[in-house]
Design a protein around this motif. Structure first.
Motif, PDB file in Angstrom:
ATOM      1  N   SER A 137       0.871  -1.174   0.000  1.00  0.00           N
ATOM      2  CA  SER A 137       0.000   0.000   0.000  1.00  0.00           C
ATOM      3  C   SER A 137       0.911   1.227   0.000  1.00  0.00           C
ATOM      4  O   SER A 137       2.004   1.182   0.564  1.00  0.00           O
ATOM      5  CB  SER A 137      -0.919   0.013   1.218  1.00  0.00           C
ATOM      6  OG  SER A 137      -0.170   0.105   2.392  1.00  0.00           O
ATOM      7  N   THR A 167       0.384   4.014   4.989  1.00  0.00           N
ATOM      8  CA  THR A 167      -0.494   3.596   6.077  1.00  0.00           C
ATOM      9  C   THR A 167      -0.278   4.564   7.227  1.00  0.00           C
ATOM     10  O   THR A 167       0.860   4.835   7.609  1.00  0.00           O
ATOM     11  CB  THR A 167      -0.152   2.170   6.545  1.00  0.00           C
ATOM     12  OG1 THR A 167      -0.179   1.302   5.418  1.00  0.00           O
ATOM     13  CG2 THR A 167      -1.133   1.688   7.580  1.00  0.00           C
ATOM     14  N   LYS A 226      -5.397   3.142   5.195  1.00  0.00           N
ATOM     15  CA  LYS A 226      -4.468   2.729   4.148  1.00  0.00           C
ATOM     16  C   LYS A 226      -4.840   3.415   2.848  1.00  0.00           C
ATOM     17  O   LYS A 226      -6.016   3.533   2.516  1.00  0.00           O
ATOM     18  CB  LYS A 226      -4.507   1.221   3.935  1.00  0.00           C
ATOM     19  CG  LYS A 226      -3.893   0.436   5.057  1.00  0.00           C
ATOM     20  CD  LYS A 226      -3.807  -1.030   4.722  1.00  0.00           C
ATOM     21  CE  LYS A 226      -3.130  -1.782   5.844  1.00  0.00           C
ATOM     22  NZ  LYS A 226      -2.937  -3.184   5.515  1.00  0.00           N
TER      23      LYS A 226
END
Length: 77
Positions: free
Chosen positions: A11, A14, A20
């Motif tokens: 991702s 975060t 996220k």
């Protein structure tokens, strides 16, 4: 209030809140292209002219990935 930000691979980022932010979709295409180009580089004879050309291709793709991640990060901030 302060929050922590973790920049990752799976991702884009975060936060310490648990939020996220997903990677942009165009990175998947670049990662696929990078994988194939690195595989091609692996098959070249070390330090030949074709090896050097393939090495530059890999470096250009890495630069594109870096630039697109930086651009996406600037949009978020």
């Amino acid at each position: 209030m302060q929050i922590g930000i973790d920049l990752g691979i799976t991702s884009l980022l975060t936060t310490s809140d648990g939020e996220k932010v997903a990677n942009p979709k165009n990175l998947n295409k670049l990662y696929r292209k990078l994988r194939l180009t690195q595989k091609s580089l692996c098959r070249k004879t070390s330090w030949s002219n074709n090896y050097q050309k393939a090495r530059l291709k890999v470096a250009r793709i890495h630069a594109k990935i870096k630039d697109s991640r930086l651009d996406y990060r600037k949009i978020l901030v």
